[in-house]
Design an enzyme around this catalytic site. Sequence first.
Site, PDB file in Angstrom:
ATOM      1  N   GLY A 124       0.857  -1.194   0.000  1.00 44.46           N
ATOM      2  CA  GLY A 124       0.000   0.000   0.000  1.00 44.46           C
ATOM      3  C   GLY A 124       0.885   1.232   0.000  1.00 44.46           C
ATOM      4  NE  ARG A 125      -2.292   5.714   2.294  1.00 43.02           N
ATOM      5  CZ  ARG A 125      -3.605   5.502   2.335  1.00 43.02           C
ATOM      6  NH1 ARG A 125      -4.363   5.908   1.355  1.00 43.02           N
ATOM      7  NH2 ARG A 125      -4.162   4.894   3.364  1.00 43.02           N
ATOM      8  CB  ILE A 126       3.493   2.627   4.573  1.00 45.92           C
ATOM      9  CG1 ILE A 126       2.539   3.694   5.150  1.00 45.92           C
ATOM     10  CG2 ILE A 126       4.815   2.628   5.347  1.00 45.92           C
ATOM     11  CD1 ILE A 126       2.063   3.428   6.576  1.00 45.92           C
ATOM     12  CD  GLU A 145       2.764  -1.423  20.027  1.00 45.37           C
ATOM     13  OE1 GLU A 145       2.232  -0.305  20.235  1.00 45.37           O
ATOM     14  OE2 GLU A 145       3.131  -1.801  18.906  1.00 45.37           O
ATOM     15  CB  ALA A 176       6.635   4.239  12.274  1.00 45.71           C
ATOM     16  CB  THR A 218       7.068   0.016  10.590  1.00 48.15           C
ATOM     17  OG1 THR A 218       6.921  -0.289   9.196  1.00 48.15           O
ATOM     18  CG2 THR A 218       8.507   0.301  10.906  1.00 48.15           C
ATOM     19  CB  SER A 219       2.697  -3.734   9.922  1.00 50.74           C
ATOM     20  OG  SER A 219       3.089  -4.956  10.504  1.00 50.74           O
ATOM     21  NE  ARG A 220      -1.850  -0.965  14.500  1.00 47.06           N
ATOM     22  CZ  ARG A 220      -1.443   0.241  14.072  1.00 47.06           C
ATOM     23  NH1 ARG A 220      -0.156   0.447  13.798  1.00 47.06           N
ATOM     24  NH2 ARG A 220      -2.301   1.228  13.943  1.00 47.06           N
ATOM     25  CG  HIS A 235       3.544   2.045  17.684  1.00 42.86           C
ATOM     26  ND1 HIS A 235       2.486   1.201  17.839  1.00 42.86           N
ATOM     27  CD2 HIS A 235       3.375   2.634  16.472  1.00 42.86           C
ATOM     28  CE1 HIS A 235       1.687   1.270  16.785  1.00 42.86           C
ATOM     29  NE2 HIS A 235       2.208   2.138  15.937  1.00 42.86           N
TER      30      HIS A 235
HETATM   31  C1  DGY Z   1      -0.875   4.436  12.767  1.00 43.86           C
HETATM   32  O1  DGY Z   1      -1.215   5.578  12.441  1.00 43.86           O
HETATM   33  O2  DGY Z   1      -1.572   3.458  12.547  1.00 43.86           O
HETATM   34  C2  DGY Z   1       0.465   4.273  13.405  1.00 43.86           C
HETATM   35  O3  DGY Z   1       0.687   3.015  13.889  1.00 43.86           O
HETATM   36  C3  DGY Z   1       0.698   5.324  14.466  1.00 43.86           C
HETATM   37  O4  DGY Z   1       0.869   6.514  13.808  1.00 43.86           O
END
Ligand code: DGY
Length: 334
Positions: free
Chosen positions: A160-162, A272, A293, A241-243, A291
């Site tokens: 996706g975007r990221i 978390e 990012a 960096t997702s979940r 967390h």
């Molecule tokens: C989100 O926006 O989902 C990130 O995990 C925190 O900015």
Amino acid sequence: MSHRPRPRVFVSRRIPDEGLRDVLEACEATVWPEELPPSRDALLSAVEGCDGILALLTDRVDAELLDRAGPQLKVVSNFAVGFDNIDIPECTRRGLPVGNTPGVLTETTADLAFALLMAAARRVAEGDRYVRAGRWKTWGPLLLLGPDVHGATLGIVGFGRIGQAMARRARGFGMTILYHDVSELPLEVSEPVGATAVGLDELFERSDFVSLHTTLTAETRHLVNAARLRTMKPTAILVNTSRGPVVDQVALYEALRDRVIAGAALDVTDPEPMLPDDPLLTLDGCLVVPHIASASRATRAKMAEMAAANLLAGVRGERLPTPVNPEVYGAAGP
Ligand code: DGY
């Protein structure tokens, strides 16, 4: 002259002023004043009678909370792009729009994902600990060696975007880019960054670095498990960096301990916060940050503006600028 009462809203933590001031101006707002999130009980009582809730990813928004809020609730605005903390089907069933903050954090999040990739590869955190511990005695030909980033193969899970922003960074480093996404992406998306679509198995097998950018769903929970980790190269590094729950953390610990893979860099963990006695923190090959990012000043300000805009549109009965569940509006909605 009769005045319409201002809408009552709950903001579950102090957010940047760029969004907060609009909320305070337009609403009767209660802002949770503490650094830590409200306890479940405090959250449930704070939302009672509210017209709108500005929630964070640390707040679970489910049927119980919606019941406590009451039938006058008009909107839930999440201060995040992700919304796995919210029971979306339940909100939709109740005709309740939910907003998120897509787009504004894409580049900032990819910056951190790439920083983690670089830091894990080149052992930046370990090097810093080494110096601070007084262990730096001389320049060493074999000291803190790691893999090259340039020219390596990066596998991106979730394009996706990221994920695409991550690919743009990787292209600058001459990396071979593989990606996997549940939906087929048009060539206009993958070609400019030189990314090749592959199956998930092939991606894990071929990549020197695997970066996770997928949303958390029932299908992606523990997507990276013991079996998957065993298919990776022993030199591979995993970046998340997702979940947190996308990775089975016990399996990751065992894989790093047994050198099934070489390293991991995590912005997100399960649970978390990660507890200080988590076994992963005993391993030099695991880098963990809390967390962060999307944590640039500019991006958090934009997220605050967007979350406020969704909240205010919702309490006014207008269509949210960025709804997660636009189906609540039906064909004739606002
Ligand atoms: C989100 O926006 O989902 C990130 O995990 C925190 O900015």
